[in-house]
Motif scaffolding. Sequence first.
Motif, PDB file in Angstrom:
ATOM      1  N   GLY A   1       1.132  -1.224   0.073  1.00  0.00           N
ATOM      2  CA  GLY A   1      -0.046   0.025   0.002  1.00  0.00           C
ATOM      3  C   GLY A   1       1.003   1.266  -0.001  1.00  0.00           C
ATOM      4  O   GLY A   1       0.795   1.993  -0.489  1.00  0.00           O
ATOM      5  N   PHE A   2       2.039   0.982   0.746  1.00  0.00           N
ATOM      6  CA  PHE A   2       2.845   3.003   0.893  1.00  0.00           C
ATOM      7  C   PHE A   2       3.753   2.149  -0.216  1.00  0.00           C
ATOM      8  O   PHE A   2       4.070   4.002  -0.973  1.00  0.00           O
ATOM      9  CB  PHE A   2       3.602   2.005   1.802  1.00  0.00           C
ATOM     10  N   MET A   3       3.786   1.893  -0.930  1.00  0.00           N
ATOM     11  CA  MET A   3       4.663   1.912  -2.069  1.00  0.00           C
ATOM     12  C   MET A   3       3.950   2.134  -2.868  1.00  0.00           C
ATOM     13  O   MET A   3       4.200   3.228  -4.016  1.00  0.00           O
ATOM     14  CB  MET A   3       5.584   0.646  -2.203  1.00  0.00           C
ATOM     15  N   GLY A   4       2.298   1.714  -3.376  1.00  0.00           N
ATOM     16  CA  GLY A   4       2.191   1.901  -4.550  1.00  0.00           C
ATOM     17  C   GLY A   4       1.306   2.877  -4.650  1.00  0.00           C
ATOM     18  O   GLY A   4       1.503   3.614  -5.421  1.00  0.00           O
ATOM     19  N   GLY A   5       1.424   3.886  -3.808  1.00  0.00           N
ATOM     20  CA  GLY A   5       1.333   5.257  -3.732  1.00  0.00           C
ATOM     21  C   GLY A   5       2.333   5.901  -3.671  1.00  0.00           C
ATOM     22  O   GLY A   5       1.407   7.114  -4.464  1.00  0.00           O
ATOM     23  N   LEU A   6       3.210   5.610  -3.047  1.00  0.00           N
ATOM     24  CA  LEU A   6       4.799   6.083  -3.899  1.00  0.00           C
ATOM     25  C   LEU A   6       5.249   6.105  -4.860  1.00  0.00           C
ATOM     26  O   LEU A   6       5.656   7.058  -6.110  1.00  0.00           O
ATOM     27  CB  LEU A   6       6.067   5.961  -2.870  1.00  0.00           C
TER      28      LEU A   6
ATOM     29  N   GLU B   1      -3.700  16.650   0.453  1.00  0.00           N
ATOM     30  CA  GLU B   1      -4.670  16.125   0.575  1.00  0.00           C
ATOM     31  C   GLU B   1      -4.788  13.843   0.180  1.00  0.00           C
ATOM     32  O   GLU B   1      -5.177  13.568   0.835  1.00  0.00           O
ATOM     33  CB  GLU B   1      -6.101  16.234  -0.257  1.00  0.00           C
ATOM     34  N   PHE B   2      -4.079  13.766  -1.159  1.00  0.00           N
ATOM     35  CA  PHE B   2      -3.416  12.402  -1.159  1.00  0.00           C
ATOM     36  C   PHE B   2      -2.636  12.195   0.196  1.00  0.00           C
ATOM     37  O   PHE B   2      -3.663  10.720   0.317  1.00  0.00           O
ATOM     38  CB  PHE B   2      -3.141  11.894  -2.564  1.00  0.00           C
ATOM     39  N   ILE B   3      -1.545  12.698   0.146  1.00  0.00           N
ATOM     40  CA  ILE B   3      -1.197  12.254   1.327  1.00  0.00           C
ATOM     41  C   ILE B   3      -1.251  11.793   2.379  1.00  0.00           C
ATOM     42  O   ILE B   3      -1.810  11.078   3.284  1.00  0.00           O
ATOM     43  CB  ILE B   3      -0.190  13.130   1.911  1.00  0.00           C
ATOM     44  N   VAL B   4      -2.531  12.600   3.168  1.00  0.00           N
ATOM     45  CA  VAL B   4      -3.399  12.767   4.229  1.00  0.00           C
ATOM     46  C   VAL B   4      -4.394  11.405   5.104  1.00  0.00           C
ATOM     47  O   VAL B   4      -4.439  10.778   5.040  1.00  0.00           O
ATOM     48  CB  VAL B   4      -3.550  14.289   4.614  1.00  0.00           C
ATOM     49  N   GLU B   5      -5.715  12.047   2.781  1.00  0.00           N
ATOM     50  CA  GLU B   5      -6.360  11.013   2.976  1.00  0.00           C
ATOM     51  C   GLU B   5      -6.785  10.025   2.760  1.00  0.00           C
ATOM     52  O   GLU B   5      -6.961   8.962   2.942  1.00  0.00           O
ATOM     53  CB  GLU B   5      -7.375  11.911   2.511  1.00  0.00           C
ATOM     54  N   ALA B   6      -6.186   9.612   0.869  1.00  0.00           N
ATOM     55  CA  ALA B   6      -5.720   8.603   0.313  1.00  0.00           C
ATOM     56  C   ALA B   6      -5.408   7.459   0.866  1.00  0.00           C
ATOM     57  O   ALA B   6      -5.230   6.147   1.150  1.00  0.00           O
ATOM     58  CB  ALA B   6      -6.299   9.325  -1.009  1.00  0.00           C
ATOM     59  N   TRP B   7      -3.469   8.004   1.280  1.00  0.00           N
ATOM     60  CA  TRP B   7      -2.345   7.533   1.260  1.00  0.00           C
ATOM     61  C   TRP B   7      -3.058   6.205   2.331  1.00  0.00           C
ATOM     62  O   TRP B   7      -2.583   4.560   1.936  1.00  0.00           O
ATOM     63  CB  TRP B   7      -0.998   7.826   0.957  1.00  0.00           C
ATOM     64  N   PRO B   8      -2.921   6.767   3.539  1.00  0.00           N
ATOM     65  CA  PRO B   8      -3.509   5.870   4.671  1.00  0.00           C
ATOM     66  C   PRO B   8      -4.501   4.879   4.259  1.00  0.00           C
ATOM     67  O   PRO B   8      -4.106   3.507   4.738  1.00  0.00           O
ATOM     68  CB  PRO B   8      -3.861   6.909   5.772  1.00  0.00           C
ATOM     69  N   LEU B   9      -5.402   5.142   3.434  1.00  0.00           N
ATOM     70  CA  LEU B   9      -6.707   4.292   3.197  1.00  0.00           C
ATOM     71  C   LEU B   9      -5.930   3.033   2.225  1.00  0.00           C
ATOM     72  O   LEU B   9      -6.309   2.585   2.466  1.00  0.00           O
ATOM     73  CB  LEU B   9      -7.843   5.374   2.376  1.00  0.00           C
TER      74      LEU B   9
ATOM     75  N   ILE C   1      -3.457  -3.899   4.030  1.00  0.00           N
ATOM     76  CA  ILE C   1      -3.598  -5.040   5.155  1.00  0.00           C
ATOM     77  C   ILE C   1      -5.356  -5.108   5.183  1.00  0.00           C
ATOM     78  O   ILE C   1      -4.994  -6.626   5.536  1.00  0.00           O
ATOM     79  CB  ILE C   1      -3.365  -3.881   6.080  1.00  0.00           C
ATOM     80  N   ILE C   2      -6.293  -4.840   4.874  1.00  0.00           N
ATOM     81  CA  ILE C   2      -7.191  -5.100   4.864  1.00  0.00           C
ATOM     82  C   ILE C   2      -7.357  -6.830   3.942  1.00  0.00           C
ATOM     83  O   ILE C   2      -7.872  -7.894   3.879  1.00  0.00           O
ATOM     84  CB  ILE C   2      -9.177  -4.719   4.443  1.00  0.00           C
ATOM     85  N   LEU C   3      -6.752  -6.424   3.012  1.00  0.00           N
ATOM     86  CA  LEU C   3      -6.410  -7.333   1.805  1.00  0.00           C
ATOM     87  C   LEU C   3      -5.725  -8.778   2.051  1.00  0.00           C
ATOM     88  O   LEU C   3      -6.619  -9.284   2.131  1.00  0.00           O
ATOM     89  CB  LEU C   3      -7.010  -6.885   0.182  1.00  0.00           C
TER      90      LEU C   3
ATOM     91  N   LEU D   1     -14.371   2.986  -2.613  1.00  0.00           N
ATOM     92  CA  LEU D   1     -13.816   3.272  -1.609  1.00  0.00           C
ATOM     93  C   LEU D   1     -12.556   4.823  -2.370  1.00  0.00           C
ATOM     94  O   LEU D   1     -12.692   5.807  -1.816  1.00  0.00           O
ATOM     95  CB  LEU D   1     -13.085   2.656  -0.537  1.00  0.00           C
ATOM     96  N   ARG D   2     -12.052   4.350  -3.163  1.00  0.00           N
ATOM     97  CA  ARG D   2     -10.841   5.676  -2.969  1.00  0.00           C
ATOM     98  C   ARG D   2     -10.773   4.597  -4.805  1.00  0.00           C
ATOM     99  O   ARG D   2      -9.891   3.266  -4.572  1.00  0.00           O
ATOM    100  CB  ARG D   2      -9.930   4.926  -2.154  1.00  0.00           C
ATOM    101  N   LYS D   3     -10.379   5.619  -5.761  1.00  0.00           N
ATOM    102  CA  LYS D   3      -9.704   4.702  -7.224  1.00  0.00           C
ATOM    103  C   LYS D   3      -8.563   4.113  -7.369  1.00  0.00           C
ATOM    104  O   LYS D   3      -8.001   2.907  -8.005  1.00  0.00           O
ATOM    105  CB  LYS D   3     -10.072   5.377  -8.116  1.00  0.00           C
ATOM    106  N   GLU D   4      -7.645   4.502  -6.801  1.00  0.00           N
ATOM    107  CA  GLU D   4      -6.957   4.109  -6.428  1.00  0.00           C
ATOM    108  C   GLU D   4      -6.485   2.741  -6.245  1.00  0.00           C
ATOM    109  O   GLU D   4      -5.301   1.809  -6.671  1.00  0.00           O
ATOM    110  CB  GLU D   4      -5.480   4.902  -5.286  1.00  0.00           C
ATOM    111  N   LEU D   5      -7.274   2.710  -4.856  1.00  0.00           N
ATOM    112  CA  LEU D   5      -7.364   1.053  -3.684  1.00  0.00           C
ATOM    113  C   LEU D   5      -7.037   0.084  -5.008  1.00  0.00           C
ATOM    114  O   LEU D   5      -6.667  -0.604  -5.367  1.00  0.00           O
ATOM    115  CB  LEU D   5      -8.232   0.343  -3.745  1.00  0.00           C
TER     116      LEU D   5
END
Lengths: 75, 637
Positions: free
Chosen positions: B339-344, B500-508, B514-516, B554-558
Amino acid sequence: MTILDAKNDTWLRIIGFHGGRGMARNFMQLGFLPGNTARILRMAPFHGPLLVEVDGREIVIGRSIAGKIIVEELA
Amino acid sequence: MRFALVGQPNCGKSTLFNQVAGYKAATGNFSGTTVTFTETKVHVLGKVIELVDLPGTYSLLGTNPAERVVLDYLVSNEVDAIINVVDATHLAQGLTLTLELLELKRPLVLAVNMMDEAARQGIHIDGQALGQMLQIPVLPIIATKGQGVRVVFSTAYNIAKDHIDAKRQTYSSELEEQIAHIQQLIASVRLPVGGEALALKLLEGDPALTEQVGRQVAGIEYEIQRSVDTLCHITGRQAMWLVSKERHDLALAICAKVFKRTDQRPGLRERLDDYLLHPFFGYVFLVAILFLFFWSVNKIGGVIETPLVQFSDYLDTRLLTALAGKNLLAQILSGALQGFMGGLSIVLPYLVPFLIGLGLLEDVGYLPRIAFLMDSLMHRMGLHGKAVVPFILGYGCNVTSIMSARIMEEKRDRFLSALLSSMVPCSARMAIIFGLAAYYLGPAYGVGIYFLNIVVIALTGRVISHFLPDDSPGLILEMPVYRFPTLRTVTAKAWLRIREFIVEAWPLLIVGSIILAVMNYFHLSQITDVIFRPVTWLLDLPSQVGTPLIFGILRKELSLIMLGQALGSMDFSQVLSKVQMLSYTIFVVFYIPCLATLIAIRKELGTKSMLAITGITFLVAVITALAVRMVAAPLLV
């Protein structure tokens, strides 16, 4: 005549408007006040909107709206 | 203490705001409405001041929800001083709003912006004389460079502290007589808007205020109508026009005394429109500019994505081998890492150049030009050129596009542009287009998907507008002059969205991954996969993509990050065929807007519209993806 009947680059004087009060308020805000002068700067192709100079500002108006603004040509 | 920034659209008010707010801005709602404002804290003379950026407005007459709130807000106790920003190059037009603000009799500072631009056009403004005439502080500023901004705030602080209220200008005797008359009749009315200002608004026919006063003073409508008739009899004008006309003429008269233009030579910028709005070359430039924009985003993002994805897969393998196999902790850590590296590695490399490019186009003033050129095409979709603004903003974020659909006057237009702009691939879906289709199949596929997207949106618009007949008044839009963007304003704006991405989307994204991982470990995702099985079966996709699709709402990036996880590799060429990548991308581009967008639609248009948009986009996604799969299957082996 309305703005739609005018030629490009001819100076016009705004006389009044067709249509309701809400419409008139929108016109007013953008400087289309009766007495002000205006001219068409360019028209978009394919029956597109008009770019009109009015009160020192450039405003884009659709054709249906342009047809509601009554003007006369300035001699 | 709190200051409010007020000004007409394109006066550089938000530039001023971003200049002082930087990355610290926050958005809020006016209580009980969906109209939003941006707020930040500034330090003035050692004190912390709250600064509120109000929506740009030409006047304070309540013709739309935004203007209504601006007036109510300005007269409330919450605001201690009003900072009115005007564009120096359009001083007379800006002053009409200033005159209206003076009527409110609140502490007021006039900031004359774009003094550099004015100097370039040979304009000289006598600020001292202007200040004497209006009896308020008048200060020159250059918001893009931050010049003069400090003085504006300290002046506002001083007049707010001492409660120095502005004074109203005097209008013609006929009008003043009627103002006094109405004011006398409504003396008992207790509204935040003061007596004289209220009397003027009633004469102008403000519907909401008329109703409010009507409830307190019996028969006031009749008295107002009598005053309006009297004025019409004397001046030959409707009061609504008369008041505007008087402000306008007064603004012109004031301007004539303080505004001097020495030389005026039409420069390159005046001639630029001859090319960019040309009936033929205008479209050539439009296509070229948009192509260059998306091409650079793709190029820059690709260069950064490749090594990062390799590094991410390497880390993941090391992690799994280090923790030796299949225990739950390893899966959770691997999920968090992905999840972290995906965002990055997949989202940020495209998001940053994209937002900077969009900010440049916006600040230069090209977006209204696109509206001008595209108006007739938009008519074919049952909309008009103004809808181009939500559309273009939609490429950044659908939530902003849904909110900007408010500029449309008719509810039908708002619904249609919300529906269509929610299908515009936002920056999150852009990451999927670039990170999946364009990266593995070639940049031509990326461009192709954007093109197909426009065609599908146009077709949908045509079909839907067939059921919703058009009665919209059409396009009215101010065309701003071209301006040189500054790095600071563009980056400040881009940063707001990136943060906004870093604070709201990235943690999600991380939590979602992790949930997956947990669901995979307990084989729970098989159950959620079933929900999307009809779709995945129809599109010949592995059934494991069902869960990423659900989380994608929930979030398109997911739907990209979790895809890698669901299939067991971030290198998609190993786990998906080319056709599968293509049909998956197409489906994700169109199906159901993200949760935040759905909430925005519900707030703006209601639950029914939200459900309708959910259903329609889902249907469009299935049909389009299926069609693409049928056509592409024999071509892409």
